[in-house]
Enzyme design. Sequence first.
Site, PDB file in Angstrom:
ATOM      1  N   ASP A   1       0.879  -1.187   0.000  1.00 34.70           N
ATOM      2  CA  ASP A   1       0.000   0.000   0.000  1.00 34.70           C
ATOM      3  C   ASP A   1       0.910   1.229   0.000  1.00 34.70           C
ATOM      4  O   ASP A   1       0.899   2.024   0.936  1.00 34.70           O
ATOM      5  CB  ASP A   1      -0.946  -0.018   1.213  1.00 34.70           C
TER       6      ASP A   1
ATOM      7  N   HIS B   1       9.118  -0.976   9.492  1.00 30.52           N
ATOM      8  CA  HIS B   1       8.139  -2.065   9.359  1.00 30.52           C
ATOM      9  C   HIS B   1       8.339  -2.856   8.054  1.00 30.52           C
ATOM     10  O   HIS B   1       8.752  -4.016   8.059  1.00 30.52           O
ATOM     11  CB  HIS B   1       6.723  -1.503   9.389  1.00 30.52           C
TER      12      HIS B   1
HETATM   13  O1  RIB Z   1       1.891  -1.003  10.883  1.00 32.91           O
HETATM   14  C1  RIB Z   1       2.816  -0.705   9.901  1.00 32.91           C
HETATM   15  C2  RIB Z   1       2.299  -1.085   8.532  1.00 32.91           C
HETATM   16  O2  RIB Z   1       1.107  -0.352   8.222  1.00 32.91           O
HETATM   17  C3  RIB Z   1       3.258  -0.780   7.407  1.00 32.91           C
HETATM   18  O3  RIB Z   1       3.080  -1.734   6.397  1.00 32.91           O
HETATM   19  C4  RIB Z   1       2.768   0.568   6.938  1.00 32.91           C
HETATM   20  O4  RIB Z   1       3.207   0.848   5.633  1.00 32.91           O
HETATM   21  C5  RIB Z   1       1.290   0.397   7.025  1.00 32.91           C
HETATM   22  O5  RIB Z   1       0.812  -0.317   5.914  1.00 32.91           O
HETATM   23 CA    CA Z   2       2.737  -0.878   4.119  1.00 31.25          CA
END
Ligand code: RIB
Ligand code: CA
Length: 316
Positions: free
Chosen positions: A10, A247
Site C-alpha cells: 500500500d 516495518h
Molecule cells: O503497521 C505498519 C504497517 O502499516 C506498514 O506496512 C505501513 O506501511 C502500514 O501499511
Molecule cells: Ca505498508
Amino acid sequence: MLRKILIDCDTGIDDALALLYALKHPQVQVLGISTGFGNTSADQAAENTLRIIRLAQPGYEVPVFVGASKPLEGDWAGPNVKVHGINGIGGVVLPRSEQKVSAEPAPDWIVRIARQMPGELTLVTLGRLTNLALALQQEPRLPELLKNVVTMGGAVVAPGNASPVAEANIMGDPEAADLVMQAGFNLLLVGLDVTHRVQLSKAHLDALSRHCPPENQAISDFLQEVMEPYFDFNRHADHFLDRCPTHDPLAMLLAVDPTPGIYRKMPVRVECGGTFCRGMIVADRRTVPMEGPYITVCVDVDAERALETLLSVFTD
Ligand code: RIB
Ligand code: CA
C-alpha cells in the site's frame, strides 16, 4: 541464487524503502507489484509504485497491478494522511513514470503467476491482506503453489499501533488476515515486536548520502526527503528523535535473508469481533496450543545487522 519475489503493498513511506531495497538487490528479481488500499488508496499506491520503480531503475520490467479498494467487510476508513502524507509518500513529488498499470486485477495476477511458477515464488505482503485473501478465494491451492509468504503485520506481545493491541495492516482487514492465517501458507509474520526494534535514523541517512555511488544519489535524496515527515510522526507517536521503525523494510529484508531474525512457530488467529480487540493477533504460545496451522513468527532480530544490510544495497 536469484529470489523470485512478488510484492503486495500500500505504497506509503516505509513501503517505498522496502520496494527500493528489493528493486536494488542484486539477488532479487521482482516479478511484479500489486497494490491495495491502506496508507493511501490502491490507485495512489500504484502511482507511487510506478514512480518508485522509475527511481530504482532495476534494469528489467516490473509490472504493477491494482487490487482491493476496501476490506472484505465494511468500508475503508480513508488514507492515513497523518503518517504517510497527502499522497502516501509524505507529499514528496517524484518524477512521473512512462509505465502504465496493468489491466489485470491484483488477485487474478497473484493466482495466474503462482500457477505458472508453482513452488518458486515468495510473496511479500506489506499492506492489508485483502488481495491475498481474494486470490485464495479464487484458488484454494495457493498455499501449495507459493513457496512462501512473508507478511509485515501484527504484534504478538508488543503493543499495537492502530489500537492498543492491533497493528495497522491486520486491523485494516481482520477478516482477510484471519483467512490467510488459517489457509496453511508457509508464512512468516514480521510484526511490531521486531520492526520497532530496528530503527532507521537521520544519522544512517546522512551516512548513506556520503557513501552512495552517483547512480544512487537520487534514491538517497528521496529517502532524506520522505523520511523527514515520517520522523516527525514518530516523534509525536513514540517520542522517537530523528528515527523511525522499519516495518516494511524489515519484512522485505527477512524475506531475502532470514538470518538476522530469530523465529518461533505457533498457531495464530485474528480477533474479528470485540469491542477493544478487533484486529488483534492471537498467537498461541502455550506448550500445547490450539489446533490450526503453524505460522512462523519473527520474535527477535539483530537490529544493527539488519540496518546495515538494508542500507548496503544503496552504498558503494
Ligand atoms: O503497521 C505498519 C504497517 O502499516 C506498514 O506496512 C505501513 O506501511 C502500514 O501499511
Ligand atoms: Ca505498508
